[in-house]
Scaffold this motif. Structure first.
Motif, PDB file in Angstrom:
ATOM      1  N   ASP A   3      43.619  35.626  25.113  1.00 55.29           N
ATOM      2  CA  ASP A   3      42.653  34.759  24.038  1.00 55.29           C
ATOM      3  C   ASP A   3      41.784  35.686  23.369  1.00 55.29           C
ATOM      4  OD1 ASP A   3      44.375  32.354  24.351  1.00 55.29           O
ATOM      5  OD2 ASP A   3      43.150  32.112  26.301  1.00 55.29           O
ATOM      6  N   LYS A   4      41.027  36.614  23.977  1.00 64.57           N
ATOM      7  CA  LYS A   4      39.950  37.244  23.435  1.00 64.57           C
ATOM      8  C   LYS A   4      40.580  38.168  22.247  1.00 64.57           C
ATOM      9  CE  LYS A   4      36.481  39.198  25.676  1.00 64.57           C
ATOM     10  NZ  LYS A   4      35.839  39.907  26.749  1.00 64.57           N
ATOM     11  N   ASN A  19      42.649  39.238  38.935  1.00 65.96           N
ATOM     12  CA  ASN A  19      42.683  37.849  38.771  1.00 65.96           C
ATOM     13  C   ASN A  19      44.053  37.428  38.012  1.00 65.96           C
ATOM     14  OD1 ASN A  19      39.860  37.308  39.252  1.00 65.96           O
ATOM     15  ND2 ASN A  19      39.383  38.383  37.295  1.00 65.96           N
ATOM     16  N   ASN A  20      44.730  36.317  38.386  1.00 66.39           N
ATOM     17  CA  ASN A  20      45.974  36.009  37.984  1.00 66.39           C
ATOM     18  C   ASN A  20      46.221  34.478  38.318  1.00 66.39           C
ATOM     19  OD1 ASN A  20      47.141  35.799  40.863  1.00 66.39           O
ATOM     20  ND2 ASN A  20      46.673  38.079  40.811  1.00 66.39           N
ATOM     21  N   TYR A  44      45.198  46.279  26.912  1.00 69.73           N
ATOM     22  CA  TYR A  44      44.094  45.321  26.885  1.00 69.73           C
ATOM     23  C   TYR A  44      44.968  43.749  27.185  1.00 69.73           C
ATOM     24  CZ  TYR A  44      40.963  42.354  24.354  1.00 69.73           C
ATOM     25  OH  TYR A  44      39.794  41.501  23.842  1.00 69.73           O
ATOM     26  N   THR A  45      44.456  43.236  28.131  1.00 76.26           N
ATOM     27  CA  THR A  45      45.517  41.988  28.542  1.00 76.26           C
ATOM     28  C   THR A  45      44.322  40.870  28.363  1.00 76.26           C
ATOM     29  OG1 THR A  45      44.519  42.311  30.907  1.00 76.26           O
ATOM     30  CG2 THR A  45      46.565  43.107  30.047  1.00 76.26           C
ATOM     31  N   ALA A  46      43.273  40.819  27.820  1.00 71.73           N
ATOM     32  CA  ALA A  46      42.453  39.437  27.511  1.00 71.73           C
ATOM     33  C   ALA A  46      43.418  38.566  26.428  1.00 71.73           C
ATOM     34  CB  ALA A  46      41.198  39.707  27.400  1.00 71.73           C
ATOM     35  N   GLU A  70      39.076  39.986  19.176  1.00 72.01           N
ATOM     36  CA  GLU A  70      38.926  41.653  19.309  1.00 72.01           C
ATOM     37  C   GLU A  70      39.943  42.523  18.912  1.00 72.01           C
ATOM     38  OE1 GLU A  70      37.455  42.204  23.400  1.00 72.01           O
ATOM     39  OE2 GLU A  70      35.472  41.558  22.665  1.00 72.01           O
ATOM     40  N   THR A  78      44.727  26.523  23.748  1.00 70.73           N
ATOM     41  CA  THR A  78      44.345  28.232  23.952  1.00 70.73           C
ATOM     42  C   THR A  78      44.171  28.914  22.395  1.00 70.73           C
ATOM     43  OG1 THR A  78      46.465  29.069  24.159  1.00 70.73           O
ATOM     44  CG2 THR A  78      44.945  28.466  25.980  1.00 70.73           C
ATOM     45  N   TYR A  84      47.668  39.777  20.484  1.00 70.00           N
ATOM     46  CA  TYR A  84      48.104  40.487  22.010  1.00 70.00           C
ATOM     47  C   TYR A  84      49.461  40.877  21.749  1.00 70.00           C
ATOM     48  CZ  TYR A  84      49.550  41.389  26.921  1.00 70.00           C
ATOM     49  OH  TYR A  84      50.357  41.630  27.964  1.00 70.00           O
ATOM     50  N   ALA A 120      41.880  45.525  20.851  1.00 67.92           N
ATOM     51  CA  ALA A 120      43.227  45.370  21.382  1.00 67.92           C
ATOM     52  C   ALA A 120      44.407  46.311  20.724  1.00 67.92           C
ATOM     53  CB  ALA A 120      43.674  43.878  21.187  1.00 67.92           C
TER      54      ALA A 120
END
Length: 289
Positions: free
Chosen positions: A67-68, A159-160, A63-65, A72, A246, A127, A76
């Motif tokens: 900020d989410k 995406n990067n 799970y690499t989002a 979540e 962020t 994270y 994660a």
């Protein structure tokens, strides 16, 4: 024929491993993404692994989002922590070798010197916390595991930062990029090659290893390199992190010391700019942007 299972196959490292697989005909590669192999169901993980019977697992799934993950947290933790522990336990019980990918986010970013594998961890984001718990579960359930911590991953896939910068440099006359977060980028292809070198060496040394490209730069300097190589006319301005808030805190300093992986596995690591040039060339050739 030895079987290598790659989870997270549609991610950046997984995608690069898929490209490289054809160069390793001695291995049977099995690529799975979340639609084939969900890490959210603990029972299904074991059932799938029993059915697949791999000799090696390269766990690129995460799970690499970042900020989410601050909201979540449970999801994660399920993917980055609990699932890793289950995979590691299965590997231990079934004599399967495990390489698990982790992150610089396990550190707090307060160091002033390159971070070694045995330096104290102190993640500042959810994270980072879930990834550290995953590392601990991995080593507890299977002390024979190899964990590779990496940072600032980019490639022609997904995406990067590199692809975002290329897009913004085409769309805008100027962009702002933070100049007070220090580290080194990782070209996912270089990491994928290092992973396969470890496997093909048939010389297994368990433990934690660091991997990123060589060089000490800020995100701002990385953006300048992207501008230079892509010959963009966009103006790139450096700003402090306070001007780009962020939800999740980023490490201010996450430069990784790669001495261990270079000495143990004789891996040669490219300078970040050389690898960036190769990636941008591939993006242009393959119309990935």
């Amino acid at each position: 024929m030895k079987k290598i299972l790659i989870t997270g196959s549609n991610g950046q490292v997984g995608s690069e491993l898929r490209v490289l697989a054809s160069h390793y005909p001695a291995f049977d590669f099995v690529f799975v993404d979340r639609s084939d192999f969900s890490l959210e169901n603990e029972v299904e993980i074991t059932t799938f692994l029993n059915r697949t019977k791999a000799d090696y697992i390269i766990n690129c799934a995460a799970y690499t989002a970042v900020d989410k993950a601050e909201t979540e947290i449970e999801l994660a933790d399920l993917i980055n922590h609990k699932a890793v522990g289950i995979i590691a336990q299965w590997c231990f019980q079934n004599n399967c070798k495990l390489i698990h990918i982790s992150t610089d986010y396990v550190f707090d970013g307060t160091s002033a010197v390159p971070l070694k594998e045995n330096d104290s961890t102190n993640p500042q984001s959810q994270y980072g916390k879930t990834k550290l718990l995953g590392e601990l579960a991995c080593l507890k359930n299977n002390p024979n595991s190899i964990i590779i911590r990496t940072s600032w991953v980019y490639s022609e896939f997904g995406n990067n930062f590199v692809k975002t910068m290329l897009r913004l440099m085409k769309e805008r006359d100027s962009i702002n990029v933070v100049n007070d977060q220090i580290g080194s980028p990782t070209y996912a292809k270089d990491l994928a090659e290092a992973i396969l070198k470890i496997i093909t060496s048939e010389d297994w040394h368990e433990g934690i290893y660091n991997f990123s490209n060589e060089g000490k730069i800020s995100w701002f300097e990385f953006a300048l390199a992207i501008k230079e190589i892509s010959k963009s006319n966009c103006e790139v301005k450096g700003i402090p992190s306070t001007e780009y808030p962020t939800p999740a805190k980023r490490p201010a300093y996450s430069l990784l010391d790669k001495t261990k992986i270079k000495e143990v596995y004789k891996i040669e690591i490219s300078d970040y700019k050389h690898s960036l040039e190769k990636c941008l060339d591939n993006i242009n050739k393959n119309n990935k942007f």
